[in-house]
Motif scaffolding. Structure first.
Motif, PDB file in Angstrom:
ATOM      1  N   ALA A  53      -4.462   2.475  -9.535  1.00 40.17           N
ATOM      2  CA  ALA A  53      -5.810   2.535  -8.965  1.00 40.17           C
ATOM      3  C   ALA A  53      -6.374   3.956  -9.023  1.00 40.17           C
ATOM      4  CB  ALA A  53      -5.797   2.041  -7.519  1.00 40.17           C
ATOM      5  N   ASN A  79       2.481  -4.402  -6.679  1.00 40.11           N
ATOM      6  CA  ASN A  79       1.773  -3.132  -6.870  1.00 40.11           C
ATOM      7  C   ASN A  79       2.729  -2.160  -7.548  1.00 40.11           C
ATOM      8  OD1 ASN A  79       0.744  -0.521  -6.522  1.00 40.11           O
ATOM      9  ND2 ASN A  79      -0.144  -0.956  -4.527  1.00 40.11           N
ATOM     10  N   ASN A  83      -1.376   4.869  -6.824  1.00 42.90           N
ATOM     11  CA  ASN A  83      -2.486   4.413  -5.999  1.00 42.90           C
ATOM     12  C   ASN A  83      -3.529   5.500  -5.739  1.00 42.90           C
ATOM     13  OD1 ASN A  83      -1.494   1.598  -4.875  1.00 42.90           O
ATOM     14  ND2 ASN A  83       0.266   2.967  -4.746  1.00 42.90           N
ATOM     15  N   ILE A  93      -7.709   3.680  -0.064  1.00 46.24           N
ATOM     16  CA  ILE A  93      -6.827   2.687  -0.701  1.00 46.24           C
ATOM     17  C   ILE A  93      -6.422   1.626   0.298  1.00 46.24           C
ATOM     18  CG2 ILE A  93      -4.524   3.714  -0.351  1.00 46.24           C
ATOM     19  CD1 ILE A  93      -5.865   2.303  -3.661  1.00 46.24           C
ATOM     20  N   TYR A  97      -7.171  -2.408  -0.144  1.00 46.55           N
ATOM     21  CA  TYR A  97      -6.101  -3.404  -0.135  1.00 46.55           C
ATOM     22  C   TYR A  97      -6.082  -4.252   1.140  1.00 46.55           C
ATOM     23  CZ  TYR A  97      -3.873  -0.754  -3.978  1.00 46.55           C
ATOM     24  OH  TYR A  97      -3.583  -0.117  -5.163  1.00 46.55           O
ATOM     25  N   ASP A 113       1.412   8.943  -6.678  1.00 50.01           N
ATOM     26  CA  ASP A 113       1.584   8.667  -5.255  1.00 50.01           C
ATOM     27  C   ASP A 113       2.237   9.862  -4.573  1.00 50.01           C
ATOM     28  OD1 ASP A 113       0.622   5.910  -5.168  1.00 50.01           O
ATOM     29  OD2 ASP A 113       2.366   5.470  -6.403  1.00 50.01           O
TER      30      ASP A 113
END
Length: 299
Positions: A53, A79, A83, A93, A97, A113
């Motif tokens: 993402a 996932n 992110n 985020i 989600y 991340d």
């Protein structure tokens, strides 16, 4: 043709391609595949695969699109990491989600991340090979809120698969999982534990689809492997495909559903997500729209 035209037309073409790439990076797309991996008599299982993402706090359109994926009513969310793209992106985020955190889910992390993005010379992706040994390049401490994100995900019920095995019962099916932390950073810790033969399905989950990971899980009997990281190539050539994968996976499998087999072993299904985002320092895609994938698992 005049000399001035020889300069003007290439500049206009380059400008047009750049403008298209910026627009395409916001053209979010849902891809769908059917994967025949369930035991006979099983009802279909809907798996939503999210990856890369690379969220910025300002990306409201991406957040809204992600929230809307809950309308697909998936049975499971997978996932595969990357992110975040900003120190302050965790609230964004989690908002994106939010409805999906009510669905059973599993996750692993990628480099974005742990580490915030920095400007890089794009030529290194074309000239620098697969990126193996990337762990040695990180001479700074992780600065993204990965532990807070891990806690938020697990508190809502998603299962952390970072160098772990675990299992879930979803739709009446027992699913066994093996996961690794990011292979691109060489954080992966592979083991020799065979896929659980008593499970209805065994799934391997990784951020980056390095061949050492795919080979191990195929040899250990995992029928389905899910990964991200490649961005589908991000900059692709129409009718040719990805130019790079940023790992040692071949370009032909930079995104989508394929198989992976080692000699003498039955092939595993491999799905590589083309991902939803980009680095904020290279916010374009060409012939490679950002995507999430709905995998329908069948008998």
């Amino acid at each position: 043709m005049r000399t001035r035209d020889l300069v003007t037309w290439p500049l206009l073409a380059a400008g047009g391609a750049l403008a298209w790439g910026v627009c395409e990076a916001r053209a979010f797309t849902l891809r769908r595949f059917t994967v025949p991996v369930l035991p006979p008599g099983s009802r279909p299982l809907r798996v939503l695969h999210l990856s890369d993402a690379h969220m910025l706090p300002s990306q409201g359109r991406k957040q809204a699109w992600l929230r809307g994926l809950a309308d697909l009513k998936p049975d499971l969310v997978v996932n595969t990491g990357d992110n975040l793209a900003h120190l302050d992106a965790l609230p964004a985020i989690l908002d994106a989600y939010e409805p999906l955190l009510d669905v059973p889910g599993v996750f692993v992390f990628g480099s974005n991340d742990y580490f915030s993005p920095r400007p890089k010379n794009p030529a290194r992706y074309f000239l620098g090979g697969s990126g193996v040994g990337a762990a040695g390049a990180w001479e700074r401490q992780p600065d993204l809120p990965f532990e807070a994100m891990r806690e938020a995900f697990t508190r809502r019920g998603w299962t952390d698969l970072s160098n772990r095995h675990d299992e879930l019962t979803v739709g009446g099916l027992r699913l066994a999982f093996a996961g690794v932390d990011d292979p691109h950073l060489e954080y992966d810790r592979l083991d020799d534990v065979p896929a659980d033969a008593a499970a209805d399905l065994a799934i391997g989950v990784a951020h980056a689809p390095y061949l050492r990971v795919l080979d191990r899980w195929n040899a250990l009997g995992y029928p389905l492997i899910l990964a991200g990281h490649t961005h589908g190539g991000q900059l692709c050539v129409p009718f040719y495909g990805a130019l790079v994968t940023n790992c040692d996976l071949d370009r032909a499998r930079a995104r989508g559903l394929h198989t992976h087999a080692t000699p003498g072993i039955e092939p595993s299904w491999l799905h590589v997500s083309g991902g939803l985002g980009t680095s904020p320092y290279a916010p374009i895609r060409f012939a490679c729209r950002p995507e999430a994938t709905l995998l329908t698992l069948t008998e």
